[in-house]
Design a protein around this motif. Structure first.
Motif, PDB file in Angstrom:
ATOM      1  N   ILE A   3       0.841  -1.207   0.000  1.00 52.73           N
ATOM      2  CA  ILE A   3       0.000   0.000   0.000  1.00 52.73           C
ATOM      3  C   ILE A   3       0.871   1.251   0.000  1.00 52.73           C
ATOM      4  CG2 ILE A   3      -1.689   1.323   1.332  1.00 52.73           C
ATOM      5  CD1 ILE A   3      -2.788  -1.368   2.334  1.00 52.73           C
ATOM      6  N   VAL A   4       1.923   1.235   0.833  1.00 49.20           N
ATOM      7  CA  VAL A   4       2.861   2.366   0.883  1.00 49.20           C
ATOM      8  C   VAL A   4       3.526   2.564  -0.481  1.00 49.20           C
ATOM      9  CG1 VAL A   4       5.052   3.163   1.859  1.00 49.20           C
ATOM     10  CG2 VAL A   4       3.289   2.200   3.356  1.00 49.20           C
ATOM     11  N   LEU A   5       3.917   1.457  -1.114  1.00 51.78           N
ATOM     12  CA  LEU A   5       4.556   1.518  -2.431  1.00 51.78           C
ATOM     13  C   LEU A   5       3.622   2.173  -3.453  1.00 51.78           C
ATOM     14  CD1 LEU A   5       6.924   0.621  -4.337  1.00 51.78           C
ATOM     15  CD2 LEU A   5       5.619  -1.475  -4.733  1.00 51.78           C
ATOM     16  N   CYS A   6       2.370   1.724  -3.498  1.00 53.89           N
ATOM     17  CA  CYS A   6       1.407   2.251  -4.473  1.00 53.89           C
ATOM     18  C   CYS A   6       1.115   3.735  -4.242  1.00 53.89           C
ATOM     19  CB  CYS A   6       0.116   1.447  -4.411  1.00 53.89           C
ATOM     20  SG  CYS A   6       0.289  -0.257  -4.991  1.00 53.89           S
ATOM     21  N   LEU A   7       0.877   4.104  -2.972  1.00 54.73           N
ATOM     22  CA  LEU A   7       0.540   5.488  -2.661  1.00 54.73           C
ATOM     23  C   LEU A   7       1.694   6.439  -2.979  1.00 54.73           C
ATOM     24  CD1 LEU A   7      -1.405   5.090   0.726  1.00 54.73           C
ATOM     25  CD2 LEU A   7      -2.342   5.661  -1.532  1.00 54.73           C
ATOM     26  N   SER A   8       2.903   6.056  -2.584  1.00 53.37           N
ATOM     27  CA  SER A   8       4.059   6.922  -2.841  1.00 53.37           C
ATOM     28  C   SER A   8       4.364   6.990  -4.337  1.00 53.37           C
ATOM     29  CB  SER A   8       5.290   6.417  -2.075  1.00 53.37           C
ATOM     30  OG  SER A   8       5.589   5.073  -2.426  1.00 53.37           O
ATOM     31  N   PHE A   9       4.197   5.868  -5.035  1.00 48.35           N
ATOM     32  CA  PHE A   9       4.472   5.821  -6.477  1.00 48.35           C
ATOM     33  C   PHE A   9       3.517   6.746  -7.231  1.00 48.35           C
ATOM     34  CE2 PHE A   9       4.085   4.136 -10.758  1.00 48.35           C
ATOM     35  CZ  PHE A   9       5.389   3.833 -11.102  1.00 48.35           C
ATOM     36  N   VAL A  10       2.215   6.594  -6.981  1.00 47.21           N
ATOM     37  CA  VAL A  10       1.210   7.392  -7.680  1.00 47.21           C
ATOM     38  C   VAL A  10       1.334   8.869  -7.312  1.00 47.21           C
ATOM     39  CG1 VAL A  10      -1.268   7.806  -7.943  1.00 47.21           C
ATOM     40  CG2 VAL A  10      -0.386   5.462  -7.886  1.00 47.21           C
TER      41      VAL A  10
ATOM     42  N   SER B 177      13.471   8.602 -10.151  1.00 49.19           N
ATOM     43  CA  SER B 177      13.334   8.970  -8.740  1.00 49.19           C
ATOM     44  C   SER B 177      12.056   8.386  -8.147  1.00 49.19           C
ATOM     45  CB  SER B 177      13.331  10.499  -8.585  1.00 49.19           C
ATOM     46  OG  SER B 177      14.513  11.057  -9.108  1.00 49.19           O
ATOM     47  N   VAL B 178      10.978   8.362  -8.939  1.00 54.32           N
ATOM     48  CA  VAL B 178       9.714   7.795  -8.464  1.00 54.32           C
ATOM     49  C   VAL B 178       9.904   6.336  -8.051  1.00 54.32           C
ATOM     50  CG1 VAL B 178       7.389   7.095  -9.147  1.00 54.32           C
ATOM     51  CG2 VAL B 178       8.248   9.337  -9.809  1.00 54.32           C
ATOM     52  N   ILE B 179      10.515   5.569  -8.923  1.00 54.63           N
ATOM     53  CA  ILE B 179      10.699   4.133  -8.655  1.00 54.63           C
ATOM     54  C   ILE B 179      11.633   3.917  -7.470  1.00 54.63           C
ATOM     55  CG2 ILE B 179      11.524   1.959  -9.613  1.00 54.63           C
ATOM     56  CD1 ILE B 179      10.761   3.054 -12.381  1.00 54.63           C
ATOM     57  N   ALA B 180      12.767   4.623  -7.467  1.00 53.25           N
ATOM     58  CA  ALA B 180      13.770   4.418  -6.417  1.00 53.25           C
ATOM     59  C   ALA B 180      13.244   4.845  -5.043  1.00 53.25           C
ATOM     60  CB  ALA B 180      15.041   5.181  -6.764  1.00 53.25           C
ATOM     61  N   ILE B 181      12.637   6.027  -4.971  1.00 47.74           N
ATOM     62  CA  ILE B 181      12.172   6.543  -3.673  1.00 47.74           C
ATOM     63  C   ILE B 181      10.999   5.728  -3.138  1.00 47.74           C
ATOM     64  CG2 ILE B 181      11.145   8.531  -2.504  1.00 47.74           C
ATOM     65  CD1 ILE B 181      12.717  10.321  -4.462  1.00 47.74           C
TER      66      ILE B 181
ATOM     67  N   ALA C 112       8.923   1.757   0.719  1.00 49.46           N
ATOM     68  CA  ALA C 112       8.227   0.485   0.928  1.00 49.46           C
ATOM     69  C   ALA C 112       9.108  -0.519   1.661  1.00 49.46           C
ATOM     70  CB  ALA C 112       7.784  -0.081  -0.420  1.00 49.46           C
ATOM     71  N   ILE C 113      10.399  -0.515   1.356  1.00 51.69           N
ATOM     72  CA  ILE C 113      11.326  -1.422   2.061  1.00 51.69           C
ATOM     73  C   ILE C 113      11.389  -1.057   3.538  1.00 51.69           C
ATOM     74  CG2 ILE C 113      13.750  -2.121   2.269  1.00 51.69           C
ATOM     75  CD1 ILE C 113      13.961  -1.732  -0.789  1.00 51.69           C
ATOM     76  N   MET C 114      11.374   0.226   3.830  1.00 53.22           N
ATOM     77  CA  MET C 114      11.347   0.671   5.229  1.00 53.22           C
ATOM     78  C   MET C 114      10.098   0.144   5.936  1.00 53.22           C
ATOM     79  SD  MET C 114      12.630   4.630   4.761  1.00 53.22           S
ATOM     80  CE  MET C 114      12.344   5.031   6.482  1.00 53.22           C
ATOM     81  N   ALA C 115       8.979   0.081   5.191  1.00 54.25           N
ATOM     82  CA  ALA C 115       7.727  -0.407   5.787  1.00 54.25           C
ATOM     83  C   ALA C 115       7.783  -1.900   6.098  1.00 54.25           C
ATOM     84  CB  ALA C 115       6.565  -0.114   4.848  1.00 54.25           C
TER      85      ALA C 115
ATOM     86  N   CYS D  85      14.407  -3.087 -10.420  1.00 58.03           N
ATOM     87  CA  CYS D  85      14.717  -4.348  -9.732  1.00 58.03           C
ATOM     88  C   CYS D  85      14.481  -4.217  -8.233  1.00 58.03           C
ATOM     89  CB  CYS D  85      16.157  -4.765 -10.018  1.00 58.03           C
ATOM     90  SG  CYS D  85      16.402  -5.301 -11.734  1.00 58.03           S
ATOM     91  N   ALA D  86      14.763  -3.032  -7.685  1.00 53.15           N
ATOM     92  CA  ALA D  86      14.468  -2.793  -6.265  1.00 53.15           C
ATOM     93  C   ALA D  86      12.963  -2.857  -6.025  1.00 53.15           C
ATOM     94  CB  ALA D  86      15.031  -1.442  -5.834  1.00 53.15           C
ATOM     95  N   MET D  87      12.190  -2.285  -6.943  1.00 57.54           N
ATOM     96  CA  MET D  87      10.735  -2.361  -6.812  1.00 57.54           C
ATOM     97  C   MET D  87      10.251  -3.792  -6.956  1.00 57.54           C
ATOM     98  SD  MET D  87       7.741  -0.296  -8.877  1.00 57.54           S
ATOM     99  CE  MET D  87       8.013   1.225  -7.955  1.00 57.54           C
ATOM    100  N   SER D  88      10.857  -4.549  -7.845  1.00 62.20           N
ATOM    101  CA  SER D  88      10.483  -5.955  -8.008  1.00 62.20           C
ATOM    102  C   SER D  88      10.721  -6.740  -6.722  1.00 62.20           C
ATOM    103  CB  SER D  88      11.276  -6.585  -9.164  1.00 62.20           C
ATOM    104  OG  SER D  88      10.965  -5.959 -10.383  1.00 62.20           O
TER     105      SER D  88
END
Length: 428
Positions: free
Chosen positions: A6-13, A24-28, A33-36, A289-292
């Motif tokens: 959920i954090v990944l989707c919200l921050s990405f969008v 930057s969108v993908i990396a950040i 999300a990894i922190m979550a 790859c980090a997002m994957s």
């Protein structure tokens, strides 16, 4: 559904809507999300990015980028335009057909839709305007025609897809894209014919075999690069990566020493531009790859697969749903991250439906190519408007017939597997 997803989707969008660059969108968003998940974000992100770009197949990308830059700075584009013009200029609306053919030829030797828009558009759009064609029509045609280079080899996106799948032959997907790419070019030319009939545009000149022969001789060495790259791979003489290096050497010798269109003083800028583009591509690959990794840890692909499979058990409906999702993804995401992120999600579904990895690769690339022509992230759209000195609002209505034609081609590719699989099968 996990908190991390959920954090990944919200921050990405959110960042996409704010206009943050896609890298930057993908990396950040991945790092957040990894922190979550409670893991160490910097360690996981850096490790995933390093492993993501640690692929021999990806070495071909910087070489093909450099090769395309060299060709774009020289006169290879003009030679191809002259040849296409000699072949079809006598037909009604011949300049429109010249545009598509030239973009197809240039895309097949440069592997870059952006290079095709910049190089072919710079010559063709002013010429078409001078001959009475609507400037916005000429710009829309150039934008859409440039995407044929995504399907006709060599194509950087095909290399990225083979890496995303793992173990898929780059040479095989190169060959698989030839017929779909030519079909796309034909569909765009048919679409142009309706505009030509409506405007009652006449042909220019008459059939001249001597002119065709002269222009063919001027363009022969440029066209021979296709034979070297594809023939070398099919003949087992070299790999796709080695063919990329050879294409750089060939283009360099041709433009600097044979055609003499590029001086030694211009080379540092060409190398710098190529390095910059390569850096952006590799950053996107690594960040994706980090997002994957996040998607895998949250079991998101499995949940998405189950959700899509739950829509229907009808193969046609499921393929239409996947195509629709890819069309939507292509409108807001660049092709490289889209391939890397969505390939692992959709592969289990299409395999279940009996679609091979090779066939699905062509389906995905054809779908995402349409996004290059549409807002808000269409790379070719923005480049084409810049080259044509017009704005998106004026070009958009002219794009609609071509986008519809491209969608029809995608449906043909999806439901007629032989278009993608026949050529690789006979060349195996």
């Amino acid at each position: 559904m996990s908190i991390a997803f959920i954090v990944l989707c919200l921050s990405f969008v959110s960042m996409l809507l704010l206009g943050v660059p896609i890298v930057s969108v993908i990396a950040i968003s991945s790092t957040i999300a990894i922190m979550a998940t409670g893991r160490e974000p910097l360690e996981i992100s850096s490790t995933s990015m390093a492993h993501g770009v640690d692929s021999f197949a990806l070495l071909a990308i910087p070489f093909f980028i450099l090769s395309g830059r060299i060709m774009g700075h020289g006169t290879m584009a003009q030679r191809l335009i002259d040849l296409a013009s000699a072949l079809v200029i006598r037909f009604p609306g011949g300049l429109a057909y010249v545009n598509t053919i030239a973009c197809t030829l240039f895309g097949s030797i440069s592997g870059s839709s952006a290079a095709a828009v910049s190089s072919i558009g710079a010559f063709m759009i002013p010429q078409m305007k001078e001959k009475g064609y609507d400037k916005d029509f000429a710009t829309a045609l150039t934008i859409c025609s440039s995407t044929t280079g995504m399907l006709i080899p060599p194509s950087n996106t095909m290399i990225v897809y083979s890496v995303a799948v793992g173990g898929l032959s780059v040479g095989a997907i190169f060959i698989a894209g030839i017929i779909p790419g030519l079909l796309l070019a034909f569909a765009l030319m048919v679409t142009s014919s309706f505009y030509i009939l409506k405007k009652n545009i006449k042909g220019e000149g008459s059939f001249n075999i001597n002119l065709i022969w002269v222009t063919f001789k001027r363009a022969f060495l440029s066209l021979f690069l296709i034979v070297i790259v594809i023939g070398g791979i099919l003949g087992g003489i070299f790999t796709a990566t080695e063919s990329a290096a050879i294409s750089v050497l060939y283009a360099f010798v041709l433009e600097v020493f044979v055609y003499r269109d590029i001086s030694i003083k211009e080379l540092p800028k060409i190398f710098a531009d190529s390095a910059q583009t390569t850096g952006i591509v590799m950053l996107i690959v690594g960040a994706s790859c980090a997002m994957s990794w996040v998607l895998t840890m949250t079991n998101a692909p499995q949940e998405i697969v189950q959700a899509i499979m739950g829509i229907s058990d009808n193969k046609v409906i499921l393929l239409l749903v996947i195509n629709l999702i890819l069309l939507l993804v292509g409108t807001f995401m660049d092709m490289t991250p889209a391939i890397l992120i969505f390939t692992p999600i959709f592969l289990p579904i299409v395999r279940e439906l009996g679609i091979t990895d090779l066939h699905f690769g062509i389906i995905m690339i054809a779908n995402l190519s349409i996004g290059l022509c549409t807002p808000p992230v269409g790379t070719c759209l923005f480049l084409g408007c810049g080259v044509g000195k017009t704005d998106i609002g004026a070009v958009a209505p002219k794009l609609i017939p071509y986008v519809i034609a491209m969608i029809i081609v995608v449906l043909f590719i999806t439901f007629i597997p032989a278009l993608s699989l026949w050529l690789p099968s006979i060349m195996k």
